[in-house]
Design an enzyme around this catalytic site. Structure first.
Site, PDB file in Angstrom:
ATOM      1  N   GLY A   1       1.170  -1.042  -0.060  1.00 19.79           N
ATOM      2  CA  GLY A   1      -0.075   0.015   0.290  1.00 19.79           C
ATOM      3  C   GLY A   1       0.921   1.779   0.274  1.00 19.79           C
TER       4      GLY A   1
ATOM      5  N   ILE B   1      -1.271   6.768   4.047  1.00 22.14           N
ATOM      6  CA  ILE B   1      -0.122   6.780   4.593  1.00 22.14           C
ATOM      7  C   ILE B   1       0.898   5.655   4.170  1.00 22.14           C
ATOM      8  CG2 ILE B   1       0.898   5.371   6.764  1.00 22.14           C
ATOM      9  CD1 ILE B   1      -2.493   4.775   6.739  1.00 22.14           C
ATOM     10  N   GLY B   2       0.995   5.137   3.370  1.00 22.43           N
ATOM     11  CA  GLY B   2       2.237   4.389   2.383  1.00 22.43           C
ATOM     12  C   GLY B   2       3.065   5.383   1.702  1.00 22.43           C
TER      13      GLY B   2
ATOM     14  N   ARG C   1     -10.812   5.579   5.593  1.00 25.65           N
ATOM     15  CA  ARG C   1     -11.700   6.338   6.598  1.00 25.65           C
ATOM     16  C   ARG C   1     -11.956   7.209   5.940  1.00 25.65           C
ATOM     17  NH1 ARG C   1     -13.053   6.955  12.812  1.00 25.65           N
ATOM     18  NH2 ARG C   1     -10.907   6.859  12.911  1.00 25.65           N
TER      19      ARG C   1
ATOM     20  N   ASN D   1      -6.593  -0.955   9.275  1.00 23.06           N
ATOM     21  CA  ASN D   1      -8.007  -1.229   9.648  1.00 23.06           C
ATOM     22  C   ASN D   1      -9.387  -1.836   9.611  1.00 23.06           C
ATOM     23  OD1 ASN D   1      -7.437  -0.169  12.266  1.00 23.06           O
ATOM     24  ND2 ASN D   1      -7.532   2.404  11.268  1.00 23.06           N
TER      25      ASN D   1
ATOM     26  N   ASP E   1      -1.884   5.151  19.139  1.00 18.22           N
ATOM     27  CA  ASP E   1      -2.609   5.778  20.239  1.00 18.22           C
ATOM     28  C   ASP E   1      -1.801   5.905  21.359  1.00 18.22           C
ATOM     29  OD1 ASP E   1      -5.190   4.736  18.965  1.00 18.22           O
ATOM     30  OD2 ASP E   1      -4.638   2.192  19.546  1.00 18.22           O
TER      31      ASP E   1
ATOM     32  N   HIS F   1      -7.444  -1.015  19.042  1.00 16.25           N
ATOM     33  CA  HIS F   1      -6.683  -0.516  17.958  1.00 16.25           C
ATOM     34  C   HIS F   1      -8.207   0.464  17.350  1.00 16.25           C
ATOM     35  CE1 HIS F   1      -4.304   2.606  16.222  1.00 16.25           C
ATOM     36  NE2 HIS F   1      -4.881   2.036  14.977  1.00 16.25           N
TER      37      HIS F   1
END
Length: 335
Positions: A8, A13-14, A82, A119, A150, A179
Site C-alpha cells: 500500500g 499512509i504508504g 476512513r 484497519n 494511540d 485499536h
C-alpha cells in the site's frame, strides 16, 4: 542486509511511511507494493541519499511476487481509508486485501516480521494469523498489530491537556486493549511523569480518554472527506517499525512497547488473560522486543477503578471483532 516491504506504498499512509523508512540506515532494500503508482513512488524515493535501494511493484505485474521474495519485514498500511461517518470497524472490507497479502507473504517470505496497520486492526490481525496458519507459516512472535498511534496520541494529548504541549515527547503513557474506539485503554494512572492534574479532575480525565480513543475522528472530520490520519499514522508506524528493526537486526535489547498481538505468542499471555478476566486471543499489551520479535509479554500492572471500568468495556467490544477476523472467509477466485 535488511529488506523491508511496504504494502500500500502509494497511499496516504504508504508514501510518507516509505519516505521515513527509506531514511533508516538498517534498511538496505526497500520494496514498494501497491495496485497503482508504486513504481513512480519508488523512482521518486530512489533519489534520496540513504543506503536503501528502492524498487516498485504493481500487484498486476507478472513478477509482483519479487516484492516479497527475501523480505525480512513487511509493513502493511494497505486498504481503504476512513471517510466521515465511518468507524474503523466499517473498514472490514480491507479483510480481503489483508488475506491476499498474507498469502503472498506466506508464499514468498514465510519468515518475515509482519506489521499490520490496515484497519480494523482488531480484526485484520486475526485475518493474517488465520491465513498464516492455513499456509503452515504462522509464528505469533512475528505478527504485530500496530496500535502505536494511540501511544503517540496519549502523550501528545496529555501534555496539551496540562498546558505543556511542547513537552509531549517527555511523557510516556501505556495504551492497551485494542485499536478502535472503546477498545483503546490509555493507562493514565501509569503515566510517567505522573499527571495528577488530570487524574484528580474527572471532567478533564474523561475528556482526555475520549480524545485518545476517538482522536482519529478529529482528523477525518477536519479533512472533510479528503482522508484520515495518514501523516501521524505514518510517523507512528515508522517509529514502531524502527523499534522492531533495532531489536531484531540492530541488537538493541530491553525495548518495551505496546502492540496488538496473539496472546499465545509467549507464556506471559496467560497472565494477561487472568488480568483482563477473559480468554481473548488478541490484545494490545506491553511486550519486550528482541531478536525473535516478541520476547516477553509483560503484565498490564496495577490500574485504578476508572481504568477497570474501561477495561471491561474494551474486552466486551473486542470479542466480536476478533471473531469476525478469525471466521473471515475470502471470496472464491473468479473463474
Amino acid at each position: 542486509m535488511v529488506k523491508a516491504v511496504v504494502c500500500g506504498a502509494a497511499g496516504g499512509i504508504g508514501q510518507p511511511l516509505s519516505l521515513l523508512l527509506k531514511l533508516n540506515p538498517i534498511v538496505t532494500e526497500l520494496a514498494l507494493y501497491d495496485v497503482v503508482n508504486a513504481v513512480g513512488v519508488a523512482a521518486d524515493l530512489s533519489h534520496i541519499a540513504s543506503p536503501a535501494q528502492v524498487t516498485g511493484y504493481l500487484a498486476s505485474q507478472p513478477d509482483a511476487d519479487k516484492a516479497f521474495q527475501g523480505a525480512d519485514i513487511v509493513v502493511i498500511p494497505a486498504g481503504v481509508p476512513r471517510k466521515p461517518g465511518m468507524t474503523r470497524d466499517d473498514l472490514f472490507v480491507n479483510a480481503g486485501i489483508c488475506n491476499t497479502l498474507a498469502n503472498s507473504i506466506a508464499k514468498n517470505a514465510p519468515n518475515a516480521f509482519v506489521l499490520v496497520i490496515s484497519n480494523p486492526v482488531n480484526s485484520t490481525v486475526p485475518v493474517f494469523a488465520e491465513a498464516f496458519k492455513k499456509a503452515g507459516t504462522y509464528d505469533p512472535k512475528k505478527l504485530f498489530g500496530v496500535s502505536h498511534l494511540d501511544v503517540v496520541r496519549a502523550s501528545t494529548f496529555a501534555a496539551t491537556a496540562i498546558g505543556k504541549p511542547g513537552d509531549a515527547d517527555k511523557y510516556s503513557i501505556p495504551v492497551v486493549g485494542g485499536h478502535s474506539g472503546a477498545t483503546i485503554l490509555p493507562l493514565l494512572s501509569q503515566a510517567k511523569p505522573a499527571i495528577p492534574e488530570i487524574l484528580n479532575d474527572k471532567e478533564k480525565r474523561d475528556a482526555l480518554v475520549n480524545r485518545i480513543q476517538f482522536g482519529g475522528d478529529e482528523v477525518v472530520k477536519a479533512k472533510d472527506g479528503a482522508g484520515s490520519a495518514t501523516l501521524s499514522m505514518a510517523q507512528a508506524g515508522v517509529e514502531f517499525t524502527n523499534h522492531v528493526l533495532d531489536a531484531v537486526f540492530g541488537g538493541k535489547k530491553g525495548k518495551i512497547v505496546q502492540s496488538y498481538i496473539d496472546l499465545g505468542a509467549e507464556a506471559g499471555g496467560e497472565g494477561i488473560k487472568k488480568e483482563i478476566g477473559s480468554d481473548l486471543a488478541f490484545f494490545s499489551v506491553n511486550i519486550e522486543l528482541g531478536p525473535a520479535g516478541i520476547e516477553k509479554i509483560l503484565p498490564i500492572g496495577q490500574i485504578d477503578d476508572a481504568e477497570k471500568a474501561l477495561l471491561e468495556a474494551a474486552v466486551k467490544e473486542l470479542g466480536p471483532s476478533i471473531e469476525k477476523g478469525v471466521s473471515f472467509q475470502p471470496a472464491p477466485p473468479k473463474l
